[in-house]
Design an enzyme around this catalytic site. Sequence first.
Site, PDB file in Angstrom:
ATOM      1  N   CYS A   1       0.833  -1.202   0.000  1.00 29.15           N
ATOM      2  CA  CYS A   1       0.000   0.000   0.000  1.00 29.15           C
ATOM      3  C   CYS A   1       0.874   1.261   0.000  1.00 29.15           C
ATOM      4  CB  CYS A   1      -0.977  -0.032   1.176  1.00 29.15           C
ATOM      5  SG  CYS A   1      -2.242   1.232   1.044  1.00 29.15           S
TER       6      CYS A   1
ATOM      7  N   HIS B   1      -3.858  -4.958   0.401  1.00 30.29           N
ATOM      8  CA  HIS B   1      -3.372  -5.425   1.714  1.00 30.29           C
ATOM      9  C   HIS B   1      -3.431  -6.946   1.804  1.00 30.29           C
ATOM     10  CE1 HIS B   1      -2.961  -1.582   3.825  1.00 30.29           C
ATOM     11  NE2 HIS B   1      -3.890  -1.167   2.999  1.00 30.29           N
TER      12      HIS B   1
ATOM     13  N   GLU C   1      -2.411  -8.727   4.126  1.00 31.05           N
ATOM     14  CA  GLU C   1      -2.479  -9.168   5.523  1.00 31.05           C
ATOM     15  C   GLU C   1      -3.888  -9.286   6.058  1.00 31.05           C
ATOM     16  OE1 GLU C   1      -1.395  -6.362   4.338  1.00 31.05           O
ATOM     17  OE2 GLU C   1      -1.885  -4.625   5.583  1.00 31.05           O
TER      18      GLU C   1
END
Length: 510
Positions: free
Chosen positions: A80, A167, A169
Amino acid sequence: MQHNKVLILDFGSQYTQLIARRVRELNIYCEIHPFNKVPEDIDGYKAVILSGSPSSVRSEEVPHPDLSNIRAKKPLLGVCYGAQYLAHFSGGEVAPSNTREYGRANLSFIKEDEFFEGVSEGSQVWMSHSDTIKHLPTNGVLLASTHDVENAAYKIEGETTYAIQFHPEVYHSMDGKRILENFLVQIAGVNQDWTPQSFVEETVEELKEKLGNDKVVLGLSGGVDSSVAAMLLNKAIGENLYCIFVNNGLLRKNEFQDVLEQYKGMGLNVKGVDASARFLDALKGESDPEGKRKIIGRVFIEVFDDEAHAISDVKWLAQGTIYPDVIESVSATGGPSATIKSHHNVGGLPDFMKLKVVEPLKLLFKDEVRRVGASMGMSPNLLGRHPFPGPGLGIRILGDITAEKVRILQEVDAIFISNLKSWGLYDSVWQAGAMLLPVNSVGVMGDERTYEKCVALRAVESTDGMTADWVNLPYEFLQKTSNEIINKVKGVNRVVYDISSKPPATIEWE
Ligand code: XMP
């Protein structure tokens, strides 16, 4: 034994800790450091990840660390803001985006690359950004786009540098973990050798070396962290670990005896100190929540200090501090806030104890503490316990505290918790408890008018206690539990269920 380490440079994203957790789930050891404190021993890290950030690379105070020891020298992944950073400062262009770029998007591959091995066309990823990469940096090669984001993933030719706008994660990026694994294991060659078992073995060895024949004192709370810390120390130094479990009179019903028994069964050298009377006496007449917290904290320290001094020649104080308590956070403005949260349950032990501090769990996240506990054979009952605040029922009895109020709330709480367990609901709730309200209300029992106490039940789902929502418990469960409480607990004639989320409410009522 030295594990491969991954460095996560934190630019202040709310998701940075999630990156670390995903990496650790791959059995890879990683550390989070603030962007403005790049570790000097950078050679010790096998790969580097740049986190997201609330800042914009276009703003004047853009976080701008010196990456000259990293860039093109180590495998590097920008996530990001990290991806925008790598573009903006290397010949690319970042601009405000015209379309909304939050939430789900689907990957469409432009060029085949091992970075996306095993990830299918259309794989869902999660976006959360307001700037967008207009032009790739020098030597940038586009790997994937989404409907709204052309430059969603790229690499730099001639380096092991990768960058993604989404993202990986977050849970909603379906193949996020696979992508991290491709980068860290396939591309960067990091070993997946960090497991709960290896953590236990190495920590025990380190503790042995560090503590030698010294005596260590530890305050047990009945909770997961202090219990797992105690087990690790017990493995390392056995009888030289002196555990103290203080009954502040504000524990759950029978908790003191039950947990003490459990600790003894685990082979811990533990002394139970019943200081209920001392706490209740000190709390007499105090009704302010912070005032009560202060008194409970102060008396705890006094009791603990007396007990610790009774052991001759103690050198160390062990604490159950975990990783989220020690990560230096970077504030949303991009500036380093460098705040280290004080440990809730121990409440800041005084300097006069003059003990060195040992914190065997300070590199672990909460779920890792549980896994480490499980790998040492600790009971799932203990490891799966709901969080319980240090001041205990003291902040669930609204207003001043008396022995009679504690008794009432213990009875109510015991019925609620035992019903959650027998209905199979306990494990799906993050935290539950009852509040004793400073309200009497009119009721009728038999032919008698009553004027008695009201209790509120609270059950929330959450991941870290920072935000929470109330749990939609079955009406039948609430009905049975309410009936049982009113019928069995003398002094209570009304039960209500708390349906407030946090924010704007909090989990505890005080
Ligand atoms: P709140 O009420 O702030 O609670 O939403 C968030 C989490 O923190 C716990 N809590 C405390 N724990 N000492 C503690 O050790 C305290 O003074 C304290 N206050 C709240 C609460 O139980 C929940 O898990």
